[in-house]
Design a protein around this motif. Structure first.
Motif: not given
Ligand code: FES
Length: 95
Positions: A36, A41, A44
């Protein structure tokens, strides 16, 4: 300049203050993945081994997501992190 290290990927990079961690990860090819890029989400998720004091504070989206994930204080969402001060930062991808 700040120094960002990814020990498990054998990567070190010198970056100017103000650089987003996502940019460092993408440019250096560290093993952290993004979906995202908005702090929602949790894809990462990283552990800050060293140097949390050189980073921005958690963003509101990040704080909410980390709370839902029940993570410890050494975790950040890399897409929300900005290097704010000179220093050495060590990062490790969780997933
Ligand atoms: S890519 Fe989704 S929280 Fe960082």
């Amino acid at each position: 300049m700040a120094k960002v290290k990814f020990p498990s990927d054998n990567i070190e990079a010198d970056v100017p203050v103000g650089t987003p961690l996502k940019k460092v990860i993408e440019e250096q090819g560290a093993n952290v993945h993004f979906a995202c890029s908005d702090g929602r989400c949790g894809t990462c998720l990283v552990r800050i081994i060293k140097g949390m004091e050189f980073l921005n504070k958690r963003t509101p989206n990040e704080a909410r997501t980390l709370e839902m994930l029940g993570t410890e204080d050494d975790k950040r969402l890399a897409c929300q992190v900005v290097i704010e001060k000179d220093g050495t930062i060590e990062v490790e991808g969780v997933y």
